[in-house]
Structure formats: structure tokens, C-alpha cells
Design a protein around this motif. Structure first.
Motif, PDB file in Angstrom:
ATOM      1  N   GLN A  27       0.884  -1.271  -0.377  1.00  0.00           N
ATOM      2  CA  GLN A  27      -0.204   0.097  -0.512  1.00  0.00           C
ATOM      3  C   GLN A  27       0.967   0.816   0.427  1.00  0.00           C
ATOM      4  OE1 GLN A  27      -3.009  -0.411   3.529  1.00  0.00           O
ATOM      5  NE2 GLN A  27      -4.141  -1.423   2.004  1.00  0.00           N
ATOM      6  N   PRO A  28       0.528   1.729  -0.450  1.00  0.00           N
ATOM      7  CA  PRO A  28       1.214   3.208  -0.452  1.00  0.00           C
ATOM      8  C   PRO A  28       1.528   3.942   1.562  1.00  0.00           C
ATOM      9  CG  PRO A  28      -0.917   3.847  -1.492  1.00  0.00           C
ATOM     10  CD  PRO A  28      -0.917   2.734  -1.015  1.00  0.00           C
ATOM     11  N   GLY A  29       3.172   4.112   0.616  1.00  0.00           N
ATOM     12  CA  GLY A  29       3.441   4.747   2.466  1.00  0.00           C
ATOM     13  C   GLY A  29       3.727   3.443   2.804  1.00  0.00           C
ATOM     14  N   GLY A  30       4.134   1.945   2.013  1.00  0.00           N
ATOM     15  CA  GLY A  30       4.881   0.926   2.529  1.00  0.00           C
ATOM     16  C   GLY A  30       6.143   0.422   2.551  1.00  0.00           C
ATOM     17  N   SER A  31       6.340  -0.934   2.738  1.00  0.00           N
ATOM     18  CA  SER A  31       8.384  -0.748   2.682  1.00  0.00           C
ATOM     19  C   SER A  31       8.242  -2.618   1.708  1.00  0.00           C
ATOM     20  CB  SER A  31       8.886  -0.677   3.493  1.00  0.00           C
ATOM     21  OG  SER A  31       8.913   0.474   4.235  1.00  0.00           O
ATOM     22  N   LEU A  32       9.650  -2.122   0.805  1.00  0.00           N
ATOM     23  CA  LEU A  32       9.717  -3.741   0.582  1.00  0.00           C
ATOM     24  C   LEU A  32      11.297  -3.679   0.205  1.00  0.00           C
ATOM     25  CD1 LEU A  32       7.644  -3.913  -2.895  1.00  0.00           C
ATOM     26  CD2 LEU A  32       7.307  -5.476  -0.795  1.00  0.00           C
ATOM     27  N   ARG A  33      12.094  -4.986  -0.102  1.00  0.00           N
ATOM     28  CA  ARG A  33      13.289  -4.781  -0.381  1.00  0.00           C
ATOM     29  C   ARG A  33      13.610  -5.520  -1.045  1.00  0.00           C
ATOM     30  NH1 ARG A  33      18.000  -4.321   3.099  1.00  0.00           N
ATOM     31  NH2 ARG A  33      19.745  -6.211   2.601  1.00  0.00           N
ATOM     32  N   LEU A  34      14.249  -5.293  -1.471  1.00  0.00           N
ATOM     33  CA  LEU A  34      14.599  -6.107  -3.428  1.00  0.00           C
ATOM     34  C   LEU A  34      16.352  -6.758  -2.622  1.00  0.00           C
ATOM     35  CD1 LEU A  34      13.246  -4.212  -6.082  1.00  0.00           C
ATOM     36  CD2 LEU A  34      12.178  -5.701  -5.187  1.00  0.00           C
ATOM     37  N   SER A  35      16.000  -7.809  -3.585  1.00  0.00           N
ATOM     38  CA  SER A  35      17.498  -8.855  -3.746  1.00  0.00           C
ATOM     39  C   SER A  35      17.927  -9.126  -4.749  1.00  0.00           C
ATOM     40  CB  SER A  35      18.017  -9.611  -2.562  1.00  0.00           C
ATOM     41  OG  SER A  35      17.215  -9.259  -0.504  1.00  0.00           O
ATOM     42  N   CYS A  36      19.100  -8.881  -4.947  1.00  0.00           N
ATOM     43  CA  CYS A  36      20.155  -9.920  -6.199  1.00  0.00           C
ATOM     44  C   CYS A  36      21.618 -10.154  -6.083  1.00  0.00           C
ATOM     45  CB  CYS A  36      20.046  -8.714  -7.054  1.00  0.00           C
ATOM     46  SG  CYS A  36      20.811  -9.235  -8.908  1.00  0.00           S
ATOM     47  N   ARG A  37      21.418 -11.469  -6.012  1.00  0.00           N
ATOM     48  CA  ARG A  37      22.648 -11.925  -6.277  1.00  0.00           C
ATOM     49  C   ARG A  37      23.214 -12.872  -7.757  1.00  0.00           C
ATOM     50  NH1 ARG A  37      24.225 -15.737  -0.988  1.00  0.00           N
ATOM     51  NH2 ARG A  37      26.177 -16.358  -1.578  1.00  0.00           N
ATOM     52  N   VAL A  38      24.368 -12.657  -7.771  1.00  0.00           N
ATOM     53  CA  VAL A  38      25.364 -12.422  -8.957  1.00  0.00           C
ATOM     54  C   VAL A  38      26.044 -13.997  -9.305  1.00  0.00           C
ATOM     55  CG1 VAL A  38      26.372 -12.252 -10.842  1.00  0.00           C
ATOM     56  CG2 VAL A  38      26.174 -10.154  -9.249  1.00  0.00           C
ATOM     57  N   SER A  39      25.613 -14.908 -10.330  1.00  0.00           N
ATOM     58  CA  SER A  39      25.893 -16.118  -9.448  1.00  0.00           C
ATOM     59  C   SER A  39      26.641 -16.335 -11.032  1.00  0.00           C
ATOM     60  CB  SER A  39      25.121 -17.342  -9.549  1.00  0.00           C
ATOM     61  OG  SER A  39      23.619 -17.705 -10.591  1.00  0.00           O
TER      62      SER A  39
END
Length: 120
Positions: free
Chosen positions: A13-25
Motif C-alpha cells: 500500500q502507499p507509504g509501505g516498504s519493500l526490500r529487493l535482493s539480487c545475487r550474481v552467480s
């Protein structure tokens, strides 16, 4: 074969948070600059944030102060913390890495993209 694997997208929802992650293999010499780009429907892909091996970060004006990029050089990983999100942040987010290959030539790689949707 080098691969960038992303995780962490979703709906908030607006005002909310997320965390994106990425790993190189894969098999490579080193990882140079890492970044997150995004592409909203009907718009061009744009840079959201980038970070060097020395952890010097750069942000798009639209996300500065709300998003934070970080990296773990030992794990060849990059993360993006998205806070105070707005519907304008809705897009597919792509992880990017410039890789030094084993032949010491540099090459750009992209993740498959992860959907982020901000809606009430």
C-alpha cells in the motif's frame, strides 16, 4: 554462465516498504558497479540507484531519501530498500551488474525483473 537472480518484489500500500535482493552467480572474475533500474508501463527503463565496489551510491531524484541501495561484496549481492512508496513506484525492477569476465573483458548483465506494485 553468469546469472542475476532477484527476489523480494510484491504488492504494498502507499507509504509501505519493500526490500529487493539480487545475487550474481556463475563463473567470473569480479563484480563492478551494481544497480537497480525500473520500467513502468508505457515508459522507458530508468536508473533507480547504483553502487560501486567501494559502496559509493547514486540515486534518481525521484527516489533519493526514500530508497537505499547496499551491497555485500563477499556475496556478490545487491539490495534495494524501498520506503515511503507511492503508486509512481509501480514498475518492474531489474537488477544490473557490470562483470569482469575471466578473460578480463567487462560485460553488462541483467536480472529477469521483479514486479513491484503500490496500490491501495
Amino acid at each position: 554462465q553468469v546469472q542475476l537472480v532477484e527476489s523480494g518484489g510484491g504488492s504494498v500500500q502507499p507509504g509501505g516498504s519493500l526490500r529487493l535482493s539480487c545475487r550474481v552467480s556463475g563463473d567470473f572474475f569480479s563484480v563492478l558497479t551494481m544497480a537497480w533500474h525500473r520500467q513502468a508501463p508505457g515508459k522507458q527503463r530508468e536508473l533507480v540507484a547504483s553502487i560501486t565496489t567501494r559502496r559509493s551510491a547514486n540515486y534518481a531524484d525521484s527516489v533519493r531519501g526514500r530508497f537505499t541501495i547496499s551491497r555485500d561484496n563477499a556475496k556478490n549481492a545487491v539490495s534495494l530498500e524501498l520506503n515511503t512508496m507511492t503508486p509512481e513506484d509501480t514498475a518492474i525492477y531489474y537488477c544490473y551488474a557490470r562483470i569482469t569476465q575471466n578473460n578480463l573483458k567487462q560485460k553488462d548483465y541483467w536480472g529477469q525483473g521483479t514486479q513491484v506494485t503500490v496500490s491501495s
